[in-house]
Design a protein around this motif. Structure first.
Motif: not given
Length: 206
Positions: A85-95, A101-105, A110-113
């Protein structure tokens, strides 16, 4: 989650509310209660076997017991859920941001989580859980009337840690996005009178 869905009458995509198992005084066999949505109404029915029905018919027993709540699932299951959920929330903020999205990937932070969310490689990823308001609270919160189902936000502490804070029906769940450590959040709570980040700072009630 099934207990929560039962009490809040939250249906599946097929419109089914999960049943709840309970017990009847004088019977060793479990009983089941179901809640069916009929328009704006919720109809409840109890399923009894022949022996249980006879107990009720004869007047020997009519007391039924059902759990009003349940414990949080195992730590690994819950922490992986929070990580996702945390990763999806970050993606929603940066969409809407260029390259968000490239930043999240690509961001190594974010590798560990991300690995924990996908594969559960970290066996012990602690999280913090507490109830901050009643599940059936029906009053004005953050300017909105009615029952609060879910809300979330991020907490960036002065020590550089980033926490994801999620509330589901009043149960606050917090996970450290940076790594499997929750002590920093506990320290933050002690320093801020145990206020929830969801109701602190810019989120505070006006």
């Amino acid at each position: 989650m099934e207990v929560l869905r039962f009490h809040q009458a939250i249906p599946s995509k097929k419109g089914r509310v999960p049943p709840m198992l309970g017990v009847m005084l004088g019977s060793e066999a479990p009983i089941s209660i179901r809640r069916v949505l009929d328009g704006d109404e919720i109809i409840a029915s109890v399923e009894l076997n022949e022996d249980q029905f006879e107990l009720v018919r004869s007047g020997q027993s009519s007391k039924l017991y059902f759990p009003v709540g349940t414990g949080i699932p195992t730590a690994k299951v819950t922490s992986r859920f929070l990580a996702k959920v945390a990763l999806e929330a970050i993606a929603q903020r940066l969409l809407s941001s260029d390259g968000g999205i490239d930043y999240i990937v690509e961001e190594e932070q974010f590798d560990l989580i991300r690995e924990h969310a996908r594969y559960g490689h970290v066996k012990e990823w602690p999280y913090y859980v507490r109830r901050i308001y009643d599940a059936n609270l029906d009053e004005k919160i953050h300017g909105l009337e009615g029952q609060k189902v879910h809300e979330y936000d991020f907490l960036h502490t002065c020590h550089g840690e980033l926490y994801f804070v999620l509330a589901l029906y009043g149960v606050e769940l917090t996970i450290n996005i940076d790594g499997p450590c929750i002590e920093g959040y506990e320290t933050w709570l002690n320093e801020n009178d145990n206020v929830s980040p969801l109701y602190w700072g810019e989120n505070a009630e006006g």
